[in-house]
Design a protein around this motif. Structure first.
Motif, short mmCIF file in Angstrom:
data_model
loop_
_atom_site.label_atom_id
_atom_site.label_comp_id
_atom_site.label_asym_id
_atom_site.label_seq_id
_atom_site.Cartn_x
_atom_site.Cartn_y
_atom_site.Cartn_z
N ASN A 52 0.82 -1.22 0.00
CA ASN A 52 0.00 0.00 0.00
C ASN A 52 0.85 1.27 0.00
O ASN A 52 0.35 2.35 -0.31
N SER A 53 2.12 1.13 0.37
CA SER A 53 2.99 2.31 0.38
C SER A 53 3.69 2.52 -0.95
O SER A 53 4.38 3.53 -1.14
N LEU A 54 3.51 1.61 -1.87
CA LEU A 54 4.15 1.73 -3.18
C LEU A 54 3.35 2.65 -4.09
O LEU A 54 2.13 2.79 -3.92
N PRO A 55 4.00 3.25 -5.07
CA PRO A 55 3.25 3.98 -6.10
C PRO A 55 2.26 3.02 -6.77
O PRO A 55 2.65 1.92 -7.18
N GLN A 56 1.01 3.41 -6.84
CA GLN A 56 -0.01 2.50 -7.36
C GLN A 56 -0.01 2.52 -8.89
O GLN A 56 -0.89 3.09 -9.53
N SER A 57 1.01 1.89 -9.44
CA SER A 57 1.09 1.78 -10.89
C SER A 57 1.34 0.33 -11.27
O SER A 57 2.00 -0.42 -10.54
N ASN A 58 0.81 -0.06 -12.40
CA ASN A 58 1.04 -1.42 -12.89
C ASN A 58 2.53 -1.66 -13.09
O ASN A 58 3.05 -2.73 -12.73
N GLU A 59 3.22 -0.67 -13.62
CA GLU A 59 4.63 -0.83 -13.93
C GLU A 59 5.45 -1.14 -12.67
O GLU A 59 6.34 -1.99 -12.68
N THR A 60 5.12 -0.46 -11.56
CA THR A 60 5.85 -0.68 -10.31
C THR A 60 5.69 -2.12 -9.83
O THR A 60 6.66 -2.81 -9.50
N PHE A 61 4.45 -2.60 -9.79
CA PHE A 61 4.21 -3.95 -9.30
C PHE A 61 4.77 -5.01 -10.24
O PHE A 61 5.29 -6.04 -9.79
N ALA A 117 -6.28 -4.90 -8.61
CA ALA A 117 -6.65 -4.31 -7.32
C ALA A 117 -7.94 -4.92 -6.78
O ALA A 117 -8.07 -5.18 -5.60
N LYS A 118 -8.90 -5.16 -7.67
CA LYS A 118 -10.17 -5.75 -7.26
C LYS A 118 -10.87 -6.32 -8.49
O LYS A 118 -10.49 -6.03 -9.63
N ALA A 119 -11.90 -7.13 -8.22
CA ALA A 119 -12.63 -7.74 -9.32
C ALA A 119 -14.05 -8.06 -8.86
O ALA A 119 -14.29 -8.35 -7.68
N GLN A 120 -14.98 -8.00 -9.79
CA GLN A 120 -16.37 -8.31 -9.49
C GLN A 120 -17.06 -8.81 -10.75
O GLN A 120 -16.99 -8.15 -11.79
N GLY A 121 -17.69 -9.98 -10.66
CA GLY A 121 -18.41 -10.52 -11.81
C GLY A 121 -17.46 -10.78 -12.97
O GLY A 121 -16.49 -11.52 -12.84
N ALA A 122 -17.74 -10.15 -14.10
CA ALA A 122 -16.90 -10.33 -15.29
C ALA A 122 -15.88 -9.21 -15.45
O ALA A 122 -15.27 -9.09 -16.52
N TRP A 123 -15.66 -8.41 -14.39
CA TRP A 123 -14.83 -7.22 -14.52
C TRP A 123 -13.66 -7.24 -13.54
O TRP A 123 -13.80 -7.69 -12.41
N ILE A 124 -12.52 -6.75 -14.02
CA ILE A 124 -11.31 -6.60 -13.21
C ILE A 124 -10.92 -5.13 -13.23
O ILE A 124 -11.01 -4.45 -14.27
N THR A 125 -10.45 -4.63 -12.08
CA THR A 125 -9.93 -3.27 -11.98
C THR A 125 -8.48 -3.34 -11.55
O THR A 125 -8.15 -4.03 -10.57
N ASP A 126 -7.60 -2.64 -12.27
CA ASP A 126 -6.18 -2.68 -11.90
C ASP A 126 -5.85 -1.55 -10.91
O ASP A 126 -6.73 -0.78 -10.52
N VAL A 127 -4.59 -1.51 -10.49
CA VAL A 127 -4.19 -0.54 -9.46
C VAL A 127 -4.24 0.89 -9.96
O VAL A 127 -4.19 1.84 -9.16
N GLU A 128 -4.34 1.08 -11.28
CA GLU A 128 -4.47 2.43 -11.84
C GLU A 128 -5.92 2.79 -12.14
O GLU A 128 -6.22 3.77 -12.79
N ASN A 129 -6.82 1.90 -11.66
CA ASN A 129 -8.27 2.10 -11.79
C ASN A 129 -8.77 1.92 -13.23
O ASN A 129 -9.85 2.41 -13.58
N ASN A 130 -8.00 1.20 -14.05
CA ASN A 130 -8.49 0.81 -15.37
C ASN A 130 -9.37 -0.43 -15.22
O ASN A 130 -9.07 -1.33 -14.43
N GLN A 131 -10.44 -0.50 -16.02
CA GLN A 131 -11.34 -1.65 -15.96
C GLN A 131 -11.19 -2.52 -17.20
O GLN A 131 -10.98 -2.02 -18.31
#
Length: 463
Positions: free
Chosen positions: A13-22, A45-59
């Motif tokens: 949680n202390s890391l920059p929330q970017s896909n590239e960092t992880f 970062a999270k997922a629900q049903g048929a959808w995934i959300t990444d750490v940059e809030n892209n769906q």
């Protein structure tokens, strides 16, 4: 503490929330063997049903669903509740093969879904992966018959453990792996689009059926009578190849006549994925051993064999595994199986599959680089080809794995996750949640066509 160690142990949680960092940290932490992050470069970062959300809030619309594991999609509320129920019940999370009331209920329900309400079958809980179950099935067949050989099929995928890899068709992971399990004979698997005999159609199916029967009967075939035949009723990783019903029925007939066990691997195609509860049901056959994993655990690790009782030749303890008693997986699996069965999800999936194939076939008419659309239910393959090169004797253009990879990349950029398979990765594969809505399938089609255009393809009717 060195700077490197300090960086590596930072709370996520202390890391920059970017896909590239992880992804960079994952590359540092994990072996080169990791594969999905190379094709799907995101940190979830999270997922629900048929959808995934990444750490940059892209769906992203997820048409992979854990390679078919998440039959009900991500975080179905009933599945989550079943986990909570176990946690608060006082049940142990791990029981080896000791029984519990939960395991009893799961076992009874799963058996009731097998052919003949499971009256002729018993269950074997193996290690937690499909490959573990395949290993157990191969060993049992050899124990039952006293024979050593196994017949498998080109394009097969049964896992990456040593025995399962030996009966898998893909040559790449076998490179430099000496001492593979002996007496594995591969035979051609029927192809709806690319017949391995170069014949195609009904004639090709008949020829392949005859070829199999002749191999078993021919005293000069050079192949000793095997302990088992292992196959997928729909090849998944091999490019979404549904087996013709006539061919499957002939294999069942010949194996039964010769005392050869028929092992059907339903790890990916099972549990309503193909529009029937099991893919082998399309041919009306009953396997001797059914290999089940992925969806059977409701998203958590579980693998089970359904064994015809007359072939349950194990002595106590002759095949064990620590993680056979995953209570959380039995809870999520039971919930998943009940929803699939009681809500008749297979019928919904069958109808959606036919509708989606029709829409994709219409798209194929405008994009010649789509060579073939195939599959059953929500297990669909789209083979990409190069229409600028010469056709083969059957009128098929050469497969184009590079184009398929580019389309997959553009799909990801458009917010669509799907996988590739088949020879050289030329087939784009759909394995979405079985609860995906018609509206979400429309979104898939829009995103997919956008990806085709972004990959440089031009519709033939464009001015």
């Amino acid at each position: 503490m060195t700077d490197k160690v300090r960086i590596n142990t930072l709370n996520a949680n202390s890391l920059p929330q970017s896909n590239e960092t992880f992804l960079a940290r994952q590359a540092e932490f994990e072996s080169n063997v990791r594969s999905y992050p190379r094709k799907l470069p995101l940190a979830i970062a999270k997922a629900q049903g048929a959808w995934i959300t990444d750490v940059e809030n892209n769906q992203y619309l997820d048409c992979l669903a854990g390679a078919g594991t998440l039959a009900l999609g991500h975080n179905h509320p009933d599945v989550l509740q079943s986990i909570q129920n176990v946690i608060t019940s006082g049940l142990p999370l791990h029981t080896l093969d000791l029984t519990t009331p939960l395991k009893d209920e799961f076992s009874a329900y799963l058996l009731s879904l097998l052919p003949g309400l499971g009256k002729e079958y018993c269950l074997q809980f193996t290690g937690p992966s499909g490959a573990d179950a395949v290993e157990a099935a191969l060993k049992l067949a050899k124990k039952v018959t006293g024979r050593a050989g196994i017949i498998s099929f080109s394009g097969a995928y049964h896992g990456m453990t040593h025995g399962a890899l030996a009966v898998t068709g893909n040559l790449s992971p076998k490179e430099a792996v000496d001492g593979m399990m002996p007496e594995v004979q591969f035979m051609p698997y029927p192809g709806e689009y690319r017949c391995p005999l170069g014949i195609g159609g009904e004639a090709g199916v008949k020829a392949l059926s005859h070829y199999f029967e002749n191999l078993i009967n021919d005293v000069e075939s050079g192949v000793r009578k095997p302990a088992a035949v292992i196959l997928e009723a729909i090849q998944g990783e091999g490019g979404v190849n549904p087996a013709p019903a006539e061919w499957l029925r002939r294999i069942r007939k010949v194996t039964a006549e010769h005392g050869i066990l028929l092992i059907v691997d339903e790890v990916q195609a099972g549990f309503a994925r193909s529009g029937t509860l099991f893919a082998f049901e399309h041919a009306g056959i009953e396997p001797d051993i059914i290999v089940m994993s992925k969806a059977v655990g409701g998203g958590l690790p579980l693998a089970v064999l359904g064994i015809k009782k007359q072939f349950d030749a194990w002595a106590p303890g002759h095949h064990t595994g620590t993680f056979r008693g995953n209570q959380l997986a039995m809870a999520t699996g039971l919930t998943t199986l009940k929803i699939l069965h009681e809500q008749n999800v297979a019928a919904k999936v069958a109808a959606q599959g036919e509708w989606l194939k029709a829409r994709l076939t219409a798209l194929q008419q405008r994009y010649p680089a789509i060579g073939h659309v195939r599959g059953r239910g929500l297990m669909i393959g789209i083979e990409m080809v190069d229409p600028h090169k010469a056709q083969d004797a059957m009128g098929c253009y050469p497969a184009d794995g590079e184009l398929a990879a580019q389309v997959q990349k553009q799909c990801f950029g458009a917010g669509l996750i799907l996988e590739r398979g088949g020879r050289n990765g030329c087939v784009l594969r759909l394995l979405p949640s079985l609860l995906i809505t018609d509206g979400e399938l429309e979104i898939f089609l829009d995103k997919f066509e956008s990806a085709l255009l972004a990959a440089g393809l031009t519709p033939v009717n464009a001015e």
